[in-house]
Motif scaffolding. Structure first.
Motif, PDB file in Angstrom:
ATOM      1  N   ALA A  49       0.823  -1.209   0.000  1.00  0.00           N
ATOM      2  CA  ALA A  49       0.000   0.000   0.000  1.00  0.00           C
ATOM      3  C   ALA A  49       0.861   1.264   0.000  1.00  0.00           C
ATOM      4  CB  ALA A  49      -0.938  -0.010   1.203  1.00  0.00           C
ATOM      5  N   ILE A  50       1.916   1.274   0.786  1.00  0.00           N
ATOM      6  CA  ILE A  50       2.800   2.441   0.856  1.00  0.00           C
ATOM      7  C   ILE A  50       3.541   2.615  -0.467  1.00  0.00           C
ATOM      8  CG2 ILE A  50       4.814   3.428   2.033  1.00  0.00           C
ATOM      9  CD1 ILE A  50       3.743   1.975   4.610  1.00  0.00           C
ATOM     10  N   SER A  51       3.941   1.521  -1.090  1.00  0.00           N
ATOM     11  CA  SER A  51       4.616   1.597  -2.399  1.00  0.00           C
ATOM     12  C   SER A  51       3.717   2.249  -3.432  1.00  0.00           C
ATOM     13  CB  SER A  51       5.009   0.198  -2.886  1.00  0.00           C
ATOM     14  OG  SER A  51       5.989  -0.364  -2.063  1.00  0.00           O
ATOM     15  N   ARG A  56       2.568   6.929  -6.936  1.00  0.00           N
ATOM     16  CA  ARG A  56       1.670   8.005  -7.375  1.00  0.00           C
ATOM     17  C   ARG A  56       2.296   9.377  -7.108  1.00  0.00           C
ATOM     18  NH1 ARG A  56      -1.825   4.213  -5.498  1.00  0.00           N
ATOM     19  NH2 ARG A  56      -1.959   5.085  -3.400  1.00  0.00           N
ATOM     20  N   LEU A  57       2.919   9.538  -5.937  1.00  0.00           N
ATOM     21  CA  LEU A  57       3.589  10.801  -5.618  1.00  0.00           C
ATOM     22  C   LEU A  57       4.628  11.125  -6.685  1.00  0.00           C
ATOM     23  CD1 LEU A  57       4.351  13.150  -3.619  1.00  0.00           C
ATOM     24  CD2 LEU A  57       6.000  11.542  -2.625  1.00  0.00           C
ATOM     25  N   TRP A  58       5.471  10.154  -7.008  1.00  0.00           N
ATOM     26  CA  TRP A  58       6.533  10.375  -7.982  1.00  0.00           C
ATOM     27  C   TRP A  58       5.983  10.608  -9.383  1.00  0.00           C
ATOM     28  CZ3 TRP A  58       9.191   5.607  -5.491  1.00  0.00           C
ATOM     29  CH2 TRP A  58       9.801   5.994  -4.287  1.00  0.00           C
ATOM     30  N   ALA A  59       4.936   9.905  -9.758  1.00  0.00           N
ATOM     31  CA  ALA A  59       4.344  10.086 -11.086  1.00  0.00           C
ATOM     32  C   ALA A  59       3.667  11.445 -11.214  1.00  0.00           C
ATOM     33  CB  ALA A  59       3.336   8.970 -11.371  1.00  0.00           C
ATOM     34  N   ASN A  60       3.133  11.966 -10.122  1.00  0.00           N
ATOM     35  CA  ASN A  60       2.386  13.222 -10.153  1.00  0.00           C
ATOM     36  C   ASN A  60       3.255  14.461 -10.038  1.00  0.00           C
ATOM     37  OD1 ASN A  60      -0.045  11.871 -10.438  1.00  0.00           O
ATOM     38  ND2 ASN A  60      -0.434  11.792  -8.237  1.00  0.00           N
ATOM     39  N   HIS A  61       4.572  14.293  -9.821  1.00  0.00           N
ATOM     40  CA  HIS A  61       5.479  15.430  -9.666  1.00  0.00           C
ATOM     41  C   HIS A  61       6.768  15.187 -10.443  1.00  0.00           C
ATOM     42  CE1 HIS A  61       2.842  15.582  -6.148  1.00  0.00           C
ATOM     43  NE2 HIS A  61       2.931  16.878  -6.301  1.00  0.00           N
ATOM     44  N   ILE A 114       4.143   5.814  10.786  1.00  0.00           N
ATOM     45  CA  ILE A 114       4.448   7.182  10.387  1.00  0.00           C
ATOM     46  C   ILE A 114       3.121   7.930  10.316  1.00  0.00           C
ATOM     47  CG2 ILE A 114       5.415   8.709   8.622  1.00  0.00           C
ATOM     48  CD1 ILE A 114       7.094   6.293   7.654  1.00  0.00           C
ATOM     49  N   ALA A 115       3.012   9.022  11.065  1.00  0.00           N
ATOM     50  CA  ALA A 115       1.833   9.881  11.018  1.00  0.00           C
ATOM     51  C   ALA A 115       2.265  11.229  10.451  1.00  0.00           C
ATOM     52  CB  ALA A 115       1.229  10.054  12.408  1.00  0.00           C
ATOM     53  N   VAL A 116       1.628  11.629   9.352  1.00  0.00           N
ATOM     54  CA  VAL A 116       1.985  12.846   8.627  1.00  0.00           C
ATOM     55  C   VAL A 116       0.933  13.916   8.891  1.00  0.00           C
ATOM     56  CG1 VAL A 116       2.356  13.829   6.321  1.00  0.00           C
ATOM     57  CG2 VAL A 116       3.091  11.477   6.810  1.00  0.00           C
ATOM     58  N   TYR A 117       1.397  15.119   9.192  1.00  0.00           N
ATOM     59  CA  TYR A 117       0.546  16.296   9.300  1.00  0.00           C
ATOM     60  C   TYR A 117       1.024  17.257   8.225  1.00  0.00           C
ATOM     61  CZ  TYR A 117      -1.235  14.338  13.580  1.00  0.00           C
ATOM     62  OH  TYR A 117      -1.832  13.504  14.484  1.00  0.00           O
ATOM     63  N   MET A 118       0.188  17.474   7.210  1.00  0.00           N
ATOM     64  CA  MET A 118       0.587  18.149   5.981  1.00  0.00           C
ATOM     65  C   MET A 118      -0.186  19.452   5.804  1.00  0.00           C
ATOM     66  SD  MET A 118       0.156  16.559   2.161  1.00  0.00           S
ATOM     67  CE  MET A 118       1.084  15.111   2.619  1.00  0.00           C
ATOM     68  N   ALA A 119       0.525  20.525   5.552  1.00  0.00           N
ATOM     69  CA  ALA A 119      -0.112  21.796   5.221  1.00  0.00           C
ATOM     70  C   ALA A 119      -0.588  21.747   3.772  1.00  0.00           C
ATOM     71  CB  ALA A 119       0.881  22.934   5.405  1.00  0.00           C
ATOM     72  N   GLY A 120      -1.748  22.300   3.508  1.00  0.00           N
ATOM     73  CA  GLY A 120      -2.224  22.409   2.140  1.00  0.00           C
ATOM     74  C   GLY A 120      -2.801  21.126   1.581  1.00  0.00           C
ATOM     75  N   ALA A 121      -2.843  21.071   0.260  1.00  0.00           N
ATOM     76  CA  ALA A 121      -3.439  19.938  -0.454  1.00  0.00           C
ATOM     77  C   ALA A 121      -2.664  18.655  -0.187  1.00  0.00           C
ATOM     78  CB  ALA A 121      -3.472  20.223  -1.950  1.00  0.00           C
ATOM     79  N   ASN A 122      -3.370  17.546  -0.272  1.00  0.00           N
ATOM     80  CA  ASN A 122      -2.768  16.237  -0.054  1.00  0.00           C
ATOM     81  C   ASN A 122      -2.001  15.802  -1.295  1.00  0.00           C
ATOM     82  OD1 ASN A 122      -2.095  13.669   0.705  1.00  0.00           O
ATOM     83  ND2 ASN A 122      -4.154  12.864   0.577  1.00  0.00           N
ATOM     84  N   THR A 123      -0.694  15.660  -1.176  1.00  0.00           N
ATOM     85  CA  THR A 123       0.136  15.162  -2.279  1.00  0.00           C
ATOM     86  C   THR A 123       0.414  13.674  -2.147  1.00  0.00           C
ATOM     87  OG1 THR A 123       2.107  15.889  -1.081  1.00  0.00           O
ATOM     88  CG2 THR A 123       1.242  17.372  -2.765  1.00  0.00           C
ATOM     89  N   LEU A 124      -0.069  13.063  -1.093  1.00  0.00           N
ATOM     90  CA  LEU A 124       0.114  11.620  -0.859  1.00  0.00           C
ATOM     91  C   LEU A 124      -1.238  10.935  -1.021  1.00  0.00           C
ATOM     92  CD1 LEU A 124       2.456  11.795   2.238  1.00  0.00           C
ATOM     93  CD2 LEU A 124       3.104  11.391  -0.130  1.00  0.00           C
ATOM     94  N   GLN A 125      -1.735  10.951  -2.223  1.00  0.00           N
ATOM     95  CA  GLN A 125      -3.058  10.408  -2.517  1.00  0.00           C
ATOM     96  C   GLN A 125      -3.112   8.920  -2.215  1.00  0.00           C
ATOM     97  OE1 GLN A 125      -5.612  12.368  -3.377  1.00  0.00           O
ATOM     98  NE2 GLN A 125      -4.259  14.124  -3.333  1.00  0.00           N
ATOM     99  N   GLN A 126      -4.238   8.500  -1.647  1.00  0.00           N
ATOM    100  CA  GLN A 126      -4.458   7.088  -1.356  1.00  0.00           C
ATOM    101  C   GLN A 126      -4.747   6.334  -2.647  1.00  0.00           C
ATOM    102  OE1 GLN A 126      -7.224   6.572   1.779  1.00  0.00           O
ATOM    103  NE2 GLN A 126      -6.742   4.427   2.048  1.00  0.00           N
ATOM    104  N   SER A 127      -5.441   6.968  -3.585  1.00  0.00           N
ATOM    105  CA  SER A 127      -5.716   6.360  -4.875  1.00  0.00           C
ATOM    106  C   SER A 127      -5.912   7.475  -5.889  1.00  0.00           C
ATOM    107  CB  SER A 127      -6.945   5.462  -4.813  1.00  0.00           C
ATOM    108  OG  SER A 127      -8.069   6.235  -4.448  1.00  0.00           O
ATOM    109  N   ASP A 128      -5.894   7.099  -7.158  1.00  0.00           N
ATOM    110  CA  ASP A 128      -6.050   8.105  -8.218  1.00  0.00           C
ATOM    111  C   ASP A 128      -7.423   8.724  -8.238  1.00  0.00           C
ATOM    112  OD1 ASP A 128      -3.450   7.782  -9.097  1.00  0.00           O
ATOM    113  OD2 ASP A 128      -4.005   6.123 -10.420  1.00  0.00           O
TER     114      ASP A 128
END
Length: 128
Positions: A49-51, A56-61, A114-128
């Motif tokens: 799941a993390i992979s 997706r993160l790498w493909a989207n940026h 790992i618990a992430v607290y992210m400012a702004g839009a989510n760049t770590l999408q769970q799915s497309d």
């Protein structure tokens, strides 16, 4: 783990994320690592799941860079908190800047959560 070992593990994790080195990232994570983006209601568990999320993160940026770290290690509790800045270079060349905090839990020299607290839009999408 010592404080220095915790800090080095976090640095290795983020260097691997920035280098798009999936094996490097996974080497820092326990097989059953729980990963959450608390600010966006994302919950993932395990390498597969993390992979998917990282791919997706790498493909989207075009590029992702984590820097300006402030570490708060607590080896006795098996935890380390990290505040940092993120720059995501978009495919059109624009840059999205964020300030995030991650809370890591360690077990046997790897991250178990790992618990992430992210400012702004989510760049770590769970799915497309």
């Amino acid at each position: 783990m010592t404080k220095d070992e915790q800090i080095e593990l976090v640095k290795r994790y983020f260097a691997s994320v920035d280098d798009e080195d999936l094996n490097g990232v996974l080497s820092t994570l326990a097989g059953d690592c729980a990963f959450s983006v608390e600010t966006h209601n994302v919950r993932l568990e395990g390498h597969e799941a993390i992979s998917g999320m990282l791919k997706r993160l790498w493909a989207n940026h075009e590029a992702v860079r984590h820097f300006d770290f402030v570490f708060i290690p607590d080896p006795e509790a098996g935890r380390i908190a990290v505040r940092f800045r993120v720059e995501n270079t978009e495919h059109d060349g624009s840059v999205t800047r964020k300030s995030n905090c991650n809370f890591f839990e360690t077990r046997a020299g790897q991250f178990s959560a790992i618990a992430v607290y992210m400012a702004g839009a989510n760049t770590l999408q769970q799915s497309d």
